[in-house]
Design a protein around this motif. Structure first.
Motif, PDB file in Angstrom:
ATOM      1  N   LYS A  81      17.335  39.382   4.444  1.00 51.56           N
ATOM      2  CA  LYS A  81      16.636  38.680   3.365  1.00 51.56           C
ATOM      3  C   LYS A  81      16.948  39.298   2.002  1.00 51.56           C
ATOM      4  CE  LYS A  81      12.664  39.540   5.256  1.00 51.56           C
ATOM      5  NZ  LYS A  81      11.210  39.598   5.544  1.00 51.56           N
ATOM      6  N   THR A  82      16.844  38.470   0.978  1.00 49.93           N
ATOM      7  CA  THR A  82      16.928  38.935  -0.396  1.00 49.93           C
ATOM      8  C   THR A  82      15.746  38.357  -1.165  1.00 49.93           C
ATOM      9  OG1 THR A  82      18.357  39.080  -2.354  1.00 49.93           O
ATOM     10  CG2 THR A  82      18.330  36.978  -1.189  1.00 49.93           C
ATOM     11  N   LYS A  83      15.382  38.976  -2.268  1.00 48.55           N
ATOM     12  CA  LYS A  83      14.306  38.441  -3.103  1.00 48.55           C
ATOM     13  C   LYS A  83      14.877  37.403  -4.069  1.00 48.55           C
ATOM     14  CE  LYS A  83      10.821  40.879  -1.532  1.00 48.55           C
ATOM     15  NZ  LYS A  83       9.693  40.220  -0.842  1.00 48.55           N
ATOM     16  N   PHE A  84      14.189  36.264  -4.163  1.00 47.00           N
ATOM     17  CA  PHE A  84      14.649  35.184  -5.031  1.00 47.00           C
ATOM     18  C   PHE A  84      13.499  34.759  -5.927  1.00 47.00           C
ATOM     19  CE2 PHE A  84      15.094  30.543  -5.784  1.00 47.00           C
ATOM     20  CZ  PHE A  84      16.264  30.573  -6.534  1.00 47.00           C
ATOM     21  N   GLN A  85      13.786  34.654  -7.228  1.00 47.20           N
ATOM     22  CA  GLN A  85      12.769  34.259  -8.209  1.00 47.20           C
ATOM     23  C   GLN A  85      13.115  32.903  -8.806  1.00 47.20           C
ATOM     24  OE1 GLN A  85      12.781  37.567 -10.984  1.00 47.20           O
ATOM     25  NE2 GLN A  85      11.044  38.516  -9.956  1.00 47.20           N
ATOM     26  N   SER A  86      12.112  32.049  -8.932  1.00 50.72           N
ATOM     27  CA  SER A  86      12.304  30.748  -9.567  1.00 50.72           C
ATOM     28  C   SER A  86      10.942  30.190  -9.952  1.00 50.72           C
ATOM     29  CB  SER A  86      13.007  29.775  -8.615  1.00 50.72           C
ATOM     30  OG  SER A  86      13.208  28.517  -9.235  1.00 50.72           O
ATOM     31  N   GLY A  87      10.844  29.691 -11.171  1.00 47.50           N
ATOM     32  CA  GLY A  87       9.617  29.044 -11.610  1.00 47.50           C
ATOM     33  C   GLY A  87       8.368  29.903 -11.512  1.00 47.50           C
ATOM     34  N   GLY A  88       8.522  31.201 -11.678  1.00 47.23           N
ATOM     35  CA  GLY A  88       7.369  32.095 -11.660  1.00 47.23           C
ATOM     36  C   GLY A  88       6.961  32.594 -10.291  1.00 47.23           C
ATOM     37  N   ILE A  89       7.712  32.230  -9.256  1.00 45.84           N
ATOM     38  CA  ILE A  89       7.391  32.739  -7.916  1.00 45.84           C
ATOM     39  C   ILE A  89       8.552  33.593  -7.412  1.00 45.84           C
ATOM     40  CG2 ILE A  89       5.961  30.726  -7.385  1.00 45.84           C
ATOM     41  CD1 ILE A  89       8.267  29.874  -5.432  1.00 45.84           C
ATOM     42  N   THR A  90       8.226  34.482  -6.481  1.00 41.98           N
ATOM     43  CA  THR A  90       9.230  35.322  -5.821  1.00 41.98           C
ATOM     44  C   THR A  90       9.076  35.151  -4.318  1.00 41.98           C
ATOM     45  OG1 THR A  90       9.153  36.936  -7.623  1.00 41.98           O
ATOM     46  CG2 THR A  90      10.122  37.655  -5.539  1.00 41.98           C
ATOM     47  N   VAL A  91      10.179  34.852  -3.646  1.00 41.81           N
ATOM     48  CA  VAL A  91      10.129  34.614  -2.203  1.00 41.81           C
ATOM     49  C   VAL A  91      11.254  35.371  -1.513  1.00 41.81           C
ATOM     50  CG1 VAL A  91       9.090  32.329  -2.486  1.00 41.81           C
ATOM     51  CG2 VAL A  91      11.583  32.540  -2.348  1.00 41.81           C
ATOM     52  N   ASP A  92      11.090  35.551  -0.206  1.00 43.24           N
ATOM     53  CA  ASP A  92      12.186  36.061   0.615  1.00 43.24           C
ATOM     54  C   ASP A  92      13.140  34.911   0.901  1.00 43.24           C
ATOM     55  OD1 ASP A  92      11.264  38.694   0.851  1.00 43.24           O
ATOM     56  OD2 ASP A  92       9.953  38.181   2.533  1.00 43.24           O
ATOM     57  N   ALA A  93      14.428  35.175   0.768  1.00 42.71           N
ATOM     58  CA  ALA A  93      15.411  34.102   0.921  1.00 42.71           C
ATOM     59  C   ALA A  93      16.653  34.605   1.643  1.00 42.71           C
ATOM     60  CB  ALA A  93      15.802  33.544  -0.445  1.00 42.71           C
ATOM     61  N   ILE A  94      17.324  33.688   2.301  1.00 37.15           N
ATOM     62  CA  ILE A  94      18.660  33.925   2.856  1.00 37.15           C
ATOM     63  C   ILE A  94      19.549  32.786   2.356  1.00 37.15           C
ATOM     64  CG2 ILE A  94      20.093  34.085   4.923  1.00 37.15           C
ATOM     65  CD1 ILE A  94      17.684  35.172   6.420  1.00 37.15           C
ATOM     66  N   PHE A  95      20.650  33.138   1.688  1.00 37.12           N
ATOM     67  CA  PHE A  95      21.549  32.138   1.126  1.00 37.12           C
ATOM     68  C   PHE A  95      22.910  32.180   1.819  1.00 37.12           C
ATOM     69  CE2 PHE A  95      18.886  32.937  -2.782  1.00 37.12           C
ATOM     70  CZ  PHE A  95      18.242  31.712  -2.746  1.00 37.12           C
ATOM     71  N   LEU A  96      23.429  31.005   2.124  1.00 40.17           N
ATOM     72  CA  LEU A  96      24.787  30.870   2.626  1.00 40.17           C
ATOM     73  C   LEU A  96      25.680  30.405   1.482  1.00 40.17           C
ATOM     74  CD1 LEU A  96      22.808  30.589   5.129  1.00 40.17           C
ATOM     75  CD2 LEU A  96      24.683  29.410   6.274  1.00 40.17           C
ATOM     76  N   GLU A  97      26.987  30.562   1.651  1.00 42.54           N
ATOM     77  CA  GLU A  97      27.924  30.278   0.562  1.00 42.54           C
ATOM     78  C   GLU A  97      28.523  28.876   0.692  1.00 42.54           C
ATOM     79  OE1 GLU A  97      28.843  32.177  -2.279  1.00 42.54           O
ATOM     80  OE2 GLU A  97      26.971  33.091  -1.624  1.00 42.54           O
ATOM     81  N   PRO A  98      28.440  28.050  -0.375  1.00 43.72           N
ATOM     82  CA  PRO A  98      29.032  26.712  -0.354  1.00 43.72           C
ATOM     83  C   PRO A  98      30.549  26.757  -0.521  1.00 43.72           C
ATOM     84  CG  PRO A  98      28.020  27.141  -2.476  1.00 43.72           C
ATOM     85  CD  PRO A  98      27.731  28.343  -1.628  1.00 43.72           C
ATOM     86  N   ILE A  99      31.217  25.655  -0.134  1.00 46.87           N
ATOM     87  CA  ILE A  99      32.677  25.589  -0.126  1.00 46.87           C
ATOM     88  C   ILE A  99      33.140  24.330  -0.870  1.00 46.87           C
ATOM     89  CG2 ILE A  99      34.731  25.425   1.361  1.00 46.87           C
ATOM     90  CD1 ILE A  99      32.930  26.634   3.614  1.00 46.87           C
ATOM     91  N   VAL A 100      34.102  24.483  -1.755  1.00 40.35           N
ATOM     92  CA  VAL A 100      34.694  23.337  -2.447  1.00 40.35           C
ATOM     93  C   VAL A 100      35.655  22.617  -1.492  1.00 40.35           C
ATOM     94  CG1 VAL A 100      36.247  22.617  -4.302  1.00 40.35           C
ATOM     95  CG2 VAL A 100      34.485  24.338  -4.744  1.00 40.35           C
TER      96      VAL A 100
END
Length: 330
Positions: A285-304
């Motif tokens: 997990k990583t910490k992600f902030q948006s719109g005043g909130i902080t959440v635990d997140a897992i992000f995958l990488e997009p492909i062109v």
């Protein structure tokens, strides 16, 4: 003594066999994009493979209905909810109801604006917007652009547009890029895009060289709205690698799309849902902030994906079949 042990082993085995499967609730927004059928199928098959039971409900684009069906799933005893939010803010009500019932919520692909979600699982949507803009900027460093994005009720749309403008704004500021339109639609569907772009082409004297459409449905609506003399003359982006989009790319009607492989995302959601249901923790997990909130997140990488690599990406992965791409050139 051996007889007693044997009976005990059989008894314990029977108890194990009749233990109910962990119920996982999957709450979708709608099927406005074909991809959601695949997400549903993959999540359901992985949950079943891992010994769980997946119960699916669809809100048909209604945020209040999504809250109601989520509440019903909690009442039915689901241990975890996987939610594709209709409305990022309204869906926070789902999280509050689930938290009171000790049911973790996985915010799937779209961020729910609540710090109480167990996990936000998605692709890096800011990067999606950056990739779309950079792809076009590399090919058209000067010219007239139009941005066409999804609703602000979906935080993904906000992130994507932010990514687009992060790349484009310096070139807009120095006059190399002229932004003819910056349209934010009410939903992700092709009909709204068709109507908006039809109106734009009718009323605007200036025509763009580039249209950055945030997803393939918006791109499809745009393509349908193009005057005949502009077909294949305006370059258009997309996202999701829908079958129709890959066909458009082959025929030259669309220039690129962003591929977010669904299988790894869906399988990860299913695996983590069952882990959370058993009291486990998600790793990576990583910490992600948006719109005043902080959440635990897992992000995958997009492909062109474009005309040069669709075989090595979406076809190779089985996202689309080569046989489905045999089309008449028109």
């Amino acid at each position: 003594m051996k007889t007693i042990k044997t009976i005990l082993i059989i008894f314990l085995s029977c108890i194990t066999l009749v233990l109910p499967a962990q119920k996982i609730g999957l709450v979708l927004d709608s099927y406005v994009s074909d991809r959601w059928y695949l997400d549903k199928k993959l999540i359901m098959e992985k949950v079943k493979e891992l010994g769980g039971e997946c119960i699916v409900q669809v809100a048909n684009g209604d945020p209040t209905e999504q809250v109601n069906i989520s509440k019903k799933l909690i009442q039915q005893g689901v241990k975890v909810l996987i939610v594709v939010a209709v409305d990022a803010v309204k869906s926070a009500e789902i999280v509050a109801i689930a938290k009171a019932a000790h049911v973790p919520v996985i915010s799937y692909d779209r961020l729910i604006m609540s710090s109480d979600i167990a996990l936000y699982l998605s692709y890096n949507n800011t990067k999606v917007g950056e990739q779309q803009a950079q792809y076009m900027l590399d090919r058209f460093p000067t010219g007239k652009y139009v941005l066409l994005n999804g609703p602000v009720s979906d935080n993904n749309a906000v992130q994507i547009r932010n990514g687009q403008l992060k790349i484009l704004q310096p070139h807009i500021n120095n006059g190399k890029i002229k932004l003819l339109g910056d349209f934010i639609l009410d939903d992700w569907g092709e009909i709204g895009a068709l109507m908006k772009m039809d109106e734009f082409f009718y009323s605007s004297e200036e025509k763009p060289e580039v249209i950055i459409a945030a997803n393939d449905a918006l791109a499809d609506g745009t393509i349908q709205a193009l005057p005949p003399d502009l077909e294949r003359k305006i370059v258009i982006t997309g996202q999701d690698a829908d079958l129709s989009a890959v066909r458009h790319i082959i025929s030259g009607k669309q220039t690129m799309t962003i591929y977010k492989p669904i299988k790894p995302l869906a399988y990860m959601a299913a695996e983590l849902a069952l882990k959370l249901a058993k009291g486990g923790e998600a790793k990576g997990k990583t910490k992600f902030q948006s719109g005043g909130i902080t959440v635990d997140a897992i992000f995958l990488e997009p492909i062109v994906v474009n005309k040069t690599n669709y075989n090595e990406t979406v076809v190779k992965d089985g996202h689309v079949k080569a046989s489905e791409l045999i089309i008449r050139q028109n």
